[in-house]
Design a protein around this motif. Structure first.
Motif, PDB file in Angstrom:
ATOM      1  N   TYR A   1       0.343  -8.025   4.019  1.00 48.13           N
ATOM      2  CA  TYR A   1       0.264  -7.665   3.559  1.00 48.13           C
ATOM      3  C   TYR A   1       1.270  -6.026   4.319  1.00 48.13           C
ATOM      4  O   TYR A   1       1.629  -6.087   5.357  1.00 48.13           O
ATOM      5  CB  TYR A   1      -0.651  -6.547   3.648  1.00 48.13           C
ATOM      6  CG  TYR A   1      -1.611  -5.382   4.025  1.00 48.13           C
ATOM      7  CD1 TYR A   1      -2.470  -5.518   2.621  1.00 48.13           C
ATOM      8  CD2 TYR A   1      -0.698  -4.379   4.526  1.00 48.13           C
ATOM      9  CE1 TYR A   1      -3.015  -3.846   3.120  1.00 48.13           C
ATOM     10  CE2 TYR A   1      -1.987  -3.250   4.137  1.00 48.13           C
ATOM     11  CZ  TYR A   1      -2.617  -2.959   3.893  1.00 48.13           C
ATOM     12  OH  TYR A   1      -2.928  -1.385   2.924  1.00 48.13           O
TER      13      TYR A   1
ATOM     14  N   ASP B   1       0.789  -1.186  -0.073  1.00 47.09           N
ATOM     15  CA  ASP B   1      -0.112   0.428   0.336  1.00 47.09           C
ATOM     16  C   ASP B   1       0.822   1.183  -0.244  1.00 47.09           C
ATOM     17  O   ASP B   1       1.916   1.780   0.825  1.00 47.09           O
ATOM     18  CB  ASP B   1      -1.145   0.006   1.380  1.00 47.09           C
ATOM     19  CG  ASP B   1      -1.883   1.539   1.338  1.00 47.09           C
ATOM     20  OD1 ASP B   1      -1.914   2.059   0.682  1.00 47.09           O
ATOM     21  OD2 ASP B   1      -2.154   1.847   2.272  1.00 47.09           O
TER      22      ASP B   1
ATOM     23  N   GLY C   1      -4.657  -0.406  -0.903  1.00 50.04           N
ATOM     24  CA  GLY C   1      -4.896  -0.063   0.294  1.00 50.04           C
ATOM     25  C   GLY C   1      -5.825  -0.260   0.625  1.00 50.04           C
ATOM     26  O   GLY C   1      -7.018  -1.116   0.728  1.00 50.04           O
TER      27      GLY C   1
ATOM     28  N   HIS D   1      -0.683  -3.234  -6.032  1.00 51.56           N
ATOM     29  CA  HIS D   1      -0.861  -2.511  -4.981  1.00 51.56           C
ATOM     30  C   HIS D   1      -2.395  -2.008  -4.247  1.00 51.56           C
ATOM     31  O   HIS D   1      -2.929  -1.795  -5.322  1.00 51.56           O
ATOM     32  CB  HIS D   1      -0.312  -1.020  -6.129  1.00 51.56           C
ATOM     33  CG  HIS D   1       0.030   0.318  -5.948  1.00 51.56           C
ATOM     34  ND1 HIS D   1      -0.220   1.158  -6.603  1.00 51.56           N
ATOM     35  CD2 HIS D   1      -0.859   0.965  -5.098  1.00 51.56           C
ATOM     36  CE1 HIS D   1      -0.284   2.573  -5.585  1.00 51.56           C
ATOM     37  NE2 HIS D   1      -0.671   2.251  -4.893  1.00 51.56           N
TER      38      HIS D   1
ATOM     39  N   SER E   1      -2.362   0.034  -9.511  1.00 55.07           N
ATOM     40  CA  SER E   1      -3.371   1.339  -9.604  1.00 55.07           C
ATOM     41  C   SER E   1      -3.285   1.737 -10.827  1.00 55.07           C
ATOM     42  O   SER E   1      -2.614   2.292 -10.817  1.00 55.07           O
ATOM     43  CB  SER E   1      -3.050   2.145  -8.520  1.00 55.07           C
ATOM     44  OG  SER E   1      -4.066   3.468  -8.257  1.00 55.07           O
TER      45      SER E   1
ATOM     46  N   ARG F   1       2.728  -1.833   4.594  1.00 59.31           N
ATOM     47  CA  ARG F   1       1.598  -0.580   4.291  1.00 59.31           C
ATOM     48  C   ARG F   1       3.831   0.117   4.108  1.00 59.31           C
ATOM     49  O   ARG F   1       3.795   0.206   4.613  1.00 59.31           O
ATOM     50  CB  ARG F   1       1.305   0.073   5.438  1.00 59.31           C
ATOM     51  CG  ARG F   1       0.848   1.848   5.263  1.00 59.31           C
ATOM     52  CD  ARG F   1       0.194   2.028   6.536  1.00 59.31           C
ATOM     53  NE  ARG F   1       0.427   1.569   8.235  1.00 59.31           N
ATOM     54  CZ  ARG F   1       0.037   1.246   8.706  1.00 59.31           C
ATOM     55  NH1 ARG F   1      -1.722   1.699   8.659  1.00 59.31           N
ATOM     56  NH2 ARG F   1       0.598   0.854  10.566  1.00 59.31           N
TER      57      ARG F   1
END
Length: 547
Positions: A456, A306, A438, A436, A332, A458
């Motif tokens: 995962y 993310d 979030g 990608h 994204s 961040r």
């Protein structure tokens, strides 16, 4: 030289700095104070579209300054009458400030000629859309590209109207409407004049000589601004900067060039950010790259990273990690649309996407949930790298989209749709991908159903507001539900700040030797006192300092 900080005082972001010399004046940034805005607004409670400026002024998020705001956002006496409303309605439309036109008519000149932009993050540019379109915008070529992409792919609202202003005009509903002739609001597009700030080249704006000094930050196109006033005084404004990011590497890096240009500069005034003045640790993007590579190497399943969609530095780091691991990066569509445009307009700075590895758009389900192209007609960047199509492009897609053979134009417009990664691709072979995604994409976990061994991470900033803390709890619930938490409590993080550590920043200021230092974009300006050369000025919001 007079300097007034209307934002960024004892807060992170929201910079609005007016610099004046005689009758000449410029703004340095005109940003959204995201921390204070978060005290009133969230995803679902926003300033009213038709009363955006008035709402912001009423809540103290925008300064009450006469003569800088758009006349269509500042009520004029004929608005209520033209709308057919009674005189008692006038206070509902009165912003309480005088418009640009009123001040020019009364005083013979504008209050400010331009706003010089350090970079395109919302906390520095988010309120430029309030400014009268005759106030020019000075920015680097890369920042201009980013702002143009934002206008294309971000839902239309005032905080994305830096380059193009959609002026509001009273209109009447058409004869085909349900209430023909009823008052309504129409829009007229007006382009703001843009002054290009080429790196290390001086340009004159309203008598000020301005030189853009590129700096390393999480967003490309960032610059410090060296300003020589009409009377010959010099002010150096840092914007946001760091010294250990991706673009700080090598002898000819942005950081080394900045150090060389500003060493022993001795300006009368240094306006410096101080976001991390109390942080002793000097972050390093190389360390983030190593940590992300270790995560990928240790995961037999799907890897989800993310990061902020405009953080091109982090995007480039992840592309390297994916390429070395032999994985496909499903990114994204927003990030890919931005990178495509940067690569097209600034190829010397941003290599072609195809040279970075196997990178494809991740296409989420929406609308009919059938992956129909019609599901994305309001967000064209999900179909391809362009956020807006011309009439000819639309006609070409209409003719060819279902054909086995499409010309190069249509193939490009639908590149994300036809070449993108879908949830069933990831489910079939999760170990092939880095995704990608979030918090606002988290529902995809239901379709992805990541296997044991997935992870995962961040790679973005940690929560810093009450709203983000609430979102963090929800994120942990999702990750726990799908077995993606490192333990039962924490979200794994690999990130560096876009801001310099205290020791790095103080060392650089020492080399500049300013006569006066004005700390902004910090909650602790007093921490500069006694630690930098020259006088440290601590100001209140709206207080004018004479240098």
């Amino acid at each position: 030289m007079r300097v007034t900080c209307y934002g960024g005082v004892r807060e992170i972001g929201g910079n609005k700095i007016l610099i004046e010399d005689g009758d000449s004046a410029l703004f340095l940034d005109f940003g959204l104070p995201m921390g204070r805005a978060g005290e009133f607004f969230d995803e679902f409670v926003q300033p009213r579209t038709g009363s955006h400026l008035r709402d912001s002024l009423a809540l103290g998020l925008t300064p009450r300054i006469d003569g800088i705001y758009r006349s269509d956002l500042v009520s004029t006496p004929d608005v209520v009458e033209n709308a057919g409303l009674p005189p008692e309605a006038a206070p509902l439309f009165d912003a309480g400030v005088r418009s640009y036109d009123e001040i020019v008519q009364q005083e013979g000149r504008a209050r400010a000629a331009a706003v010089l932009l350090s970079h395109a993050h919302l906390d520095h540019v988010g309120h430029v859309g309030y400014l009268d379109e005759r106030i020019a915008l000075g920015c680097t070529p890369v920042s201009r590209t980013i702002l143009a992409v934002m206008e294309e792919i971000v839902p239309q609202r005032i905080d994305s109207e830096a380059l193009t202003v959609r002026r509001r005009v009273i209109d009447a509903a058409g004869q085909c409407s349900r209430f023909p002739g009823a008052p309504t609001i129409g829009t007229e597009r007006v382009h703001r004049q843009v002054v290009t700030l080429e790196e290390y080249r001086e340009v004159v704006v309203e008598g000020f000589r301005v030189e853009a000094l590129p700096v390393d930050h999480s967003l490309p196109g960032c610059c410090a601004l060296l300003i020589t006033t009409p009377s010959g005084k010099r002010a150096l404004y840092t914007g946001d900067l760091r010294f250990n990011g991706r673009w700080s590497r090598g002898k000819n890096s942005l950081t080394e060039r900045l150090r060389s240009r500003t060493r022993d500069l001795r300006p009368e005034l240094l306006i410096t950010e101080g976001t991390r003045i109390r942080n002793e640790h000097a972050d390093d993007e190389n360390a983030v790259r190593r940590e992300l590579a270790e995560v990928v190497a240790g995961s037999p399943g799907l890897v989800i990273f993310d990061w902020a969609w405009k953080d091109i530095a982090r995007f480039q780091t992840v592309t390297e990690v994916a390429r070395e691991a032999g994985r496909t990066l499903a990114a994204s569509p927003r990030t890919l649309a931005l990178y495509h445009r940067l690569s097209e307009e600034h190829p010397a700075l941003f290599p072609a996407l195809s040279s970075l590895g196997d990178i494809r758009a991740y296409l989420e389900r929406s609308g009919s949930m059938l992956y129909s192209p019609s599901d994305y007609k309001q967000q064209l960047f999900k179909l391809g790298p362009k956020g807006k199509w011309t009439e000819d492009e639309t006609a070409a897609v209409r003719r060819q989209w279902a054909e086995a053979e499409r010309d190069s134009v249509v193939s490009r417009l639908l590149e994300h749709y036809y070449g993108g990664v879908r949830a069933y691709d990831v489910r079939r072979e999760p170990s092939r991908f880095i995704l990608h995604a979030g918090f606002f994409d988290i529902q995809e976990l239901i379709d992805l159903d990541p296997p044991i061994g997935s992870v995962y991470v961040r790679a973005a900033t940690e929560p810093f507001s009450e709203e983000m803390v609430i979102d963090e709890r929800k994120l942990r619930n999702w990750l726990s539900r799908f077995g993606l938490l490192r333990d039962e409590q924490e979200v794994q993080t690999a990130h560096i700040s876009g801001h310099a550590s205290g020791p790095d920043l103080l060392e650089w200021i020492e080399s500049v030797h300013p006569a006066t230092v004005l700390p902004i974009h910090t909650e602790h300006p007093e921490d500069f006192v006694g630690r930098v050369p020259g006088d440290v000025v601590l100001v209140q919001a709206g207080e004018t300092v004479e240098v």
